[in-house]
Design a protein around this motif. Structure first.
Motif, PDB file in Angstrom:
ATOM      1  N   TYR A 105      45.133  -8.470   6.551  1.00 33.45           N
ATOM      2  CA  TYR A 105      44.264  -8.446   5.617  1.00 33.45           C
ATOM      3  C   TYR A 105      42.730  -8.265   6.035  1.00 33.45           C
ATOM      4  O   TYR A 105      42.424  -8.278   6.980  1.00 33.45           O
ATOM      5  N   SER A 106      41.972  -7.591   4.560  1.00 35.05           N
ATOM      6  CA  SER A 106      40.695  -7.177   5.009  1.00 35.05           C
ATOM      7  C   SER A 106      39.776  -7.435   3.685  1.00 35.05           C
ATOM      8  O   SER A 106      40.302  -7.461   2.688  1.00 35.05           O
ATOM      9  N   LYS A 107      38.517  -7.573   4.041  1.00 37.18           N
ATOM     10  CA  LYS A 107      37.814  -7.750   2.683  1.00 37.18           C
ATOM     11  C   LYS A 107      36.303  -7.313   3.255  1.00 37.18           C
ATOM     12  O   LYS A 107      35.862  -7.464   4.218  1.00 37.18           O
ATOM     13  N   SER A 108      35.505  -6.528   2.223  1.00 35.71           N
ATOM     14  CA  SER A 108      34.381  -6.148   2.431  1.00 35.71           C
ATOM     15  C   SER A 108      33.300  -7.350   1.926  1.00 35.71           C
ATOM     16  O   SER A 108      33.597  -8.124   1.096  1.00 35.71           O
ATOM     17  N   PRO A 109      31.983  -7.081   2.164  1.00 29.50           N
ATOM     18  CA  PRO A 109      31.058  -8.269   1.877  1.00 29.50           C
ATOM     19  C   PRO A 109      31.050  -8.425   0.314  1.00 29.50           C
ATOM     20  O   PRO A 109      30.874  -7.394  -0.476  1.00 29.50           O
ATOM     21  N   ASP A 110      30.864  -9.694   0.020  1.00 29.28           N
ATOM     22  CA  ASP A 110      30.744  -9.847  -1.664  1.00 29.28           C
ATOM     23  C   ASP A 110      29.121  -9.999  -1.898  1.00 29.28           C
ATOM     24  O   ASP A 110      28.589  -9.841  -2.868  1.00 29.28           O
ATOM     25  N   ARG A 111      28.459 -10.316  -0.559  1.00 24.62           N
ATOM     26  CA  ARG A 111      26.791 -10.316  -1.002  1.00 24.62           C
ATOM     27  C   ARG A 111      26.193  -9.957   0.393  1.00 24.62           C
ATOM     28  O   ARG A 111      26.309 -10.513   1.348  1.00 24.62           O
ATOM     29  N   ILE A 112      25.006  -9.185   0.000  1.00 20.69           N
ATOM     30  CA  ILE A 112      24.232  -8.855   1.110  1.00 20.69           C
ATOM     31  C   ILE A 112      22.663  -9.225   0.827  1.00 20.69           C
ATOM     32  O   ILE A 112      22.235  -8.893  -0.290  1.00 20.69           O
ATOM     33  N   ILE A 113      22.026  -9.579   1.799  1.00 24.83           N
ATOM     34  CA  ILE A 113      20.694 -10.223   1.170  1.00 24.83           C
ATOM     35  C   ILE A 113      19.806 -10.094   2.703  1.00 24.83           C
ATOM     36  O   ILE A 113      20.123 -10.740   3.519  1.00 24.83           O
ATOM     37  N   ALA A 114      18.829  -9.337   2.519  1.00 25.25           N
ATOM     38  CA  ALA A 114      17.905  -9.481   3.668  1.00 25.25           C
ATOM     39  C   ALA A 114      17.000 -10.412   3.518  1.00 25.25           C
ATOM     40  O   ALA A 114      16.104 -10.648   2.487  1.00 25.25           O
ATOM     41  N   TYR A 115      16.811 -11.171   4.552  1.00 20.59           N
ATOM     42  CA  TYR A 115      16.063 -12.589   4.414  1.00 20.59           C
ATOM     43  C   TYR A 115      15.769 -13.255   5.537  1.00 20.59           C
ATOM     44  O   TYR A 115      16.534 -13.312   6.661  1.00 20.59           O
ATOM     45  N   ARG A 116      14.540 -13.621   5.805  1.00 18.81           N
ATOM     46  CA  ARG A 116      14.108 -14.081   7.125  1.00 18.81           C
ATOM     47  C   ARG A 116      14.240 -13.494   8.329  1.00 18.81           C
ATOM     48  O   ARG A 116      14.937 -14.083   9.274  1.00 18.81           O
ATOM     49  N   GLY A 117      14.077 -12.101   8.325  1.00 12.80           N
ATOM     50  CA  GLY A 117      14.391 -11.260   9.526  1.00 12.80           C
ATOM     51  C   GLY A 117      15.516 -11.058   9.837  1.00 12.80           C
ATOM     52  O   GLY A 117      15.847 -10.351  10.969  1.00 12.80           O
ATOM     53  N   MET A 118      16.504 -11.070   8.763  1.00 11.12           N
ATOM     54  CA  MET A 118      18.093 -11.102   9.180  1.00 11.12           C
ATOM     55  C   MET A 118      18.620 -10.309   7.882  1.00 11.12           C
ATOM     56  O   MET A 118      18.174 -10.438   6.833  1.00 11.12           O
TER      57      MET A 118
END
Length: 792
Positions: free
Chosen positions: A65-78
């Motif tokens: 099984y594989s899955k790509s990200p559901d959510r990406i957020i740049a926050y607090r230097g990450m």
């Protein structure tokens, strides 16, 4: 050329790892079928999580099984990436790697929660702010204790900065076990998180208000994460009310949030808004455990109910059906003094800690774990996360190391002694201890036997018994019966063995045990001294003083050789004073109160008068020691209802030049001036065990036991025996009880039988050859003989 080739290969090898770090697991939905995998994407493109129920290491192509990200957020230097997995199988290990354009991460794994109502383990705490050493230690213990989830109550960092969060997540990697196993965190917001966005963007929580609930098991426990930093009245409390109403079938409900309602640190203010909105709701809807943070100290309460009636403290009174509140932070924030203890506080302290919580259908168990020795602690097995690992530092305060909240749908087992009674006299040597244990809604799992607080045996099958070789003295016997839900009940007795003498020193144990009473019968309980007996500060010129001593471990019928009270002088006085000492005529004298004061108590017939020599402040010697109080103490110890461990109360009045006509007195230190200065009762006694005088009825009632010279005439033969055993009893007996035990203390034979012509013959039907122990007991429960016999 060879060196260049090897360098190229090495550089290529360095690029095989994915450019990811700061891994974390969180929950948004059913923990049995879903999980959120989060991480920081340092560089690289097209990250993908590959996962499976089979461990393929870092060979991502073998994962099904594989899955790509559901959510990406740049926050607090990450660059925070979250993949939300659903449709997973309950109670199942899932292995995963993160693959991006630069390589493959390490292999990690997690285990989904059970779907059914099995047992669950949680770690709960908060305030990891700026002391990294305890923070790292607490994180290490997460990896070693392997909880189903971590409830974290906020204040992860000190000022919510980018650098601090990067460091915090680096430290969080220590919560990953040595085999790569990860554990989900349920994060709440604290006051050092500047906004809800911090929790939303770093932990992908399922609520924009950062208040949410997760159910573990079919309907076993629902955890409520609440937000102390946003409006409590209104939407948040309305959501909480509605959720509690529609989840009434849930067996256990627990809540976590940041600000404690009533902090145990005096510099912290009470949170009246939380109290007004949540306290009664928790009680009405059966929220049984609440974890609070923020104050950086340690506390646990007795079960509480909100109340405005007389006797409440801070709006709470103790109620066994109420809510237990624990906390208050300690994952790494600066510790504060626990200087605001309440009357309903169970225990309190000051050290780095979190709570380790076990939940099953029958009960919640909460332990406080000190984290400073984390490196020395062992690791629980993945197959049994409920075992106590080696060197785990479990706080053991005065009220016990485990807080148990019992489901009233389950009853605890019943246990009672079958062969011994409290206060019974038995001879030196082997004595059988047998108990009856039953459980109405399950079965008995085991019975533990303790002698003088030491575990000596565990029996797992009825009849539950053991054999103990007792020495002279008073011995405590405790038995604990456990059922198949691990609920337990215990019984405790003392037995007097043989003949012995003892010296006892019993200090006053509390402020209500040394009191002053004014002329209208009202008590003064919190003075640092005892005026014997003139005191103008108490609005009177003369008074009566009561001094109560608890847990006096003297057997009934013991011979009192000497007894006196040792005072410590609080002031210097030299004028001649005269005091009368009497003793409350009670076999277990109760605590002093305005309803049960000093002067209203009847006293024994014997009294003594004392004209103490001059006292010098601070002295505690012969001049501050009463005359011998032996005869009055003897009157109480001879009472029919007296039992070792009961209490006595002495009453002091002024006589002669210490009466109301004069101001002559002595002043002793009270309990409030320091436990070491409080009055002490010092007793020497001898116990022979062959008689008990009942002076209550003004008669001499003597319970006799056979003399040792007679016991030596008892014979058991033949030895070794084949089928029958004969017992010759040439003493005055008409009935005996015969018991036979295996070498490990298991009872194999029990029979009451009549004696004919000083002889008894038994056929114990023991098949196996070997050594056994036979005990012959008279009809009063006295052991006549204990002997080893051999079956041939």
């Amino acid at each position: 050329m060879k060196k260049i080739y090897l360098l190229i290969v090495a550089l290529i090898g360095l690029q095989t790892y994915a450019s990811t770090d700061k891994y974390r697991l969180t929950l948004r939905d059913n923990p049995a079928t879903s999980i959120v995998i989060g991480w920081n994407q340092i560089s690289g493109n097209n990250p993908m999580v590959y996962f499976d129920t089979v461990d393929h290491g870092i060979n991502y192509t073998n994962y099904n099984y594989s899955k790509s990200p559901d959510r990406i957020i740049a926050y607090r230097g990450m660059n925070n990436h979250f993949i939300r997995l659903s449709g997973l199988s309950p109670d199942t290990a899932y292995y995963f790697v993160i693959k991006d354009s630069e390589g493959v991460s390490k292999r990690f794994w997690f285990k989904t929660a059970p779907q059914e109502n099995s047992r669950f383990s949680f770690i709960a705490g908060g305030d990891s702010r700026n002391n990294r050493t305890p923070r790292l230690n607490a994180n290490r213990l997460v990896a070693k204790l392997k909880p189903h989830a971590v409830l974290f109550g906020g204040d992860m960092t000190d000022n919510d900065s980018n650098s601090q969060w990067r460091t915090w997540f680096d430290d969080w990697q220590l919560t990953i076990a040595s085999d790569g196993r990860m554990f989900p965190i349920l994060a709440a917001r604290g006051n050092h998180e500047k906004s809800n966005n911090t929790i939303i963007n770093l932990f992908d929580v399922p609520s924009s208000g950062v208040h949410y609930a997760i159910t573990f098991g079919r309907n076993l426990v629902r955890t409520y994460t609440l937000n102390s930093l946003t409006a409590i009245s209104g939407d948040q409390t309305n959501w909480l009310k509605n959720d509690l109403n529609i989840n009434q079938e849930i067996i256990w409900k627990m809540a976590q949030y940041h600000f404690p309602m009533l902090p145990h640190v005096s510099s912290k203010i009470d949170n009246v808004i939380e109290y007004a909105n949540w306290a009664q709701l928790f009680y009405d809807k059966g929220v049984k455990l609440v974890i609070e943070c923020d104050a950086h100290t340690v506390k646990s309460t007795w079960p509480l109910r909100p109340s405005t009636s007389s006797g409440n403290e801070g709006g709470f009174i103790r109620d066994d059906d109420g809510t237990v509140y624990v906390g208050e932070g300690g994952w790494g924030a600066p510790l504060r003094d626990n200087d605001d203890i309440k009357g309903w506080t169970r225990d309190s302290g000051k050290f780095n800690q979190f709570k380790w919580i076990f939940v099953d259908e029958a009960k919640i168990e909460t332990r406080t774990i000190k984290v400073d020795n984390a490196i020395q602690v062992g690791e629980v097995s993945n197959h049994n996360v409920f075992e106590i690992p080696s060197n785990l530092d479990i706080w053991s305060p005065s009220n016990g190391s485990v807080i148990k909240i019992i489901n009233k749908a389950f009853s605890a087992p019943q246990v009672s002694f079958a062969t011994l009674q409290d206060g019974q006299h038995i001879p030196v040597g082997n004595t059988a201890i047998e108990v009856n244990a039953t459980d109405s809604d399950g079965k008995i799992d085991r019975v533990e036997f303790y002698i003088d607080e030491n575990l000596i045996d565990v029996d797992v099958a009825a009849p539950y018994s053991t054999l103990k070789n007792f020495t002279n003295g008073i011995h405590n016997i405790k038995v604990i019966a456990f059922d198949n839900h691990d609920l337990c009940s215990e019984k405790e007795i003392t037995v007097n063995v043989g003949q012995f003498s003892e010296n006892l020193t019993i200090p006053v144990a509390g402020g209500y045990d040394d009191v002053e009473e004014n002329f209208v019968g009202q008590l003064y309980v919190d003075s640092s001294d005892l005026e014997l007996v003139y005191d103008t500060t108490n609005l009177i010129s003369f008074q009566k003083v009561g001094i109560r001593f608890q847990n006096i471990v003297i057997p009934q019928g013991a011979i009192i050789n000497s007894a006196y009270i040792q005072f410590t002088a609080d002031e210097s006085h030299h004028k001649e004073a005269e005091l009368e000492f009497s003793l409350h005529d009670s076999d277990n004298s109760p605590l002093f109160s305005n309803e049960n004061n000093v002067s209203g108590r009847n006293v024994v017939s014997h009294k003594i008068r004392w004209k103490p020599r001059p006292w010098i402040a601070g002295q505690s010697g012969n001049d501050q020691r009463t005359p011998n109080l032996r005869e009055m103490v003897q009157q109480i110890v001879d009472k029919r209802g007296w039992s070792a461990g009961n209490n006595m109360s002495f009453i002091i009045r002024g006589k002669g030049k210490s009466s109301w006509r004069t101001k002559y007195k002595r002043v002793a230190s009270a309990y409030e001036s320091g436990e070491n200065k409080a009055a002490k009762l010092i007793v020497n006694y001898t116990f022979k065990g062959n008689s008990r005088i009942n002076k209550e009825a003004q008669i001499s009632t003597i319970t006799t036991t056979p003399l040792d010279t007679e016991l030596h005439k008892i014979k058991i033969y033949p030895n070794p025996f084949d089928e029958a055993l004969n017992i010759l009893i040439p003493i005055a007996q008409d009935e005996i009880h015969v018991e036979i035990y295996s070498a490990n203390g298991k009872r194999l034979f029990s029979k009451k039988t009549q004696i004919k012509n000083n002889m008894v013959s038994i056929r114990p039907e023991i098949l196996d050859k070997g050594m056994y122990v036979i005990q012959v007991i008279d009809k009063n429960g006295y052991s006549l003989i204990t002997k080893r016999v051999v079956k041939k």
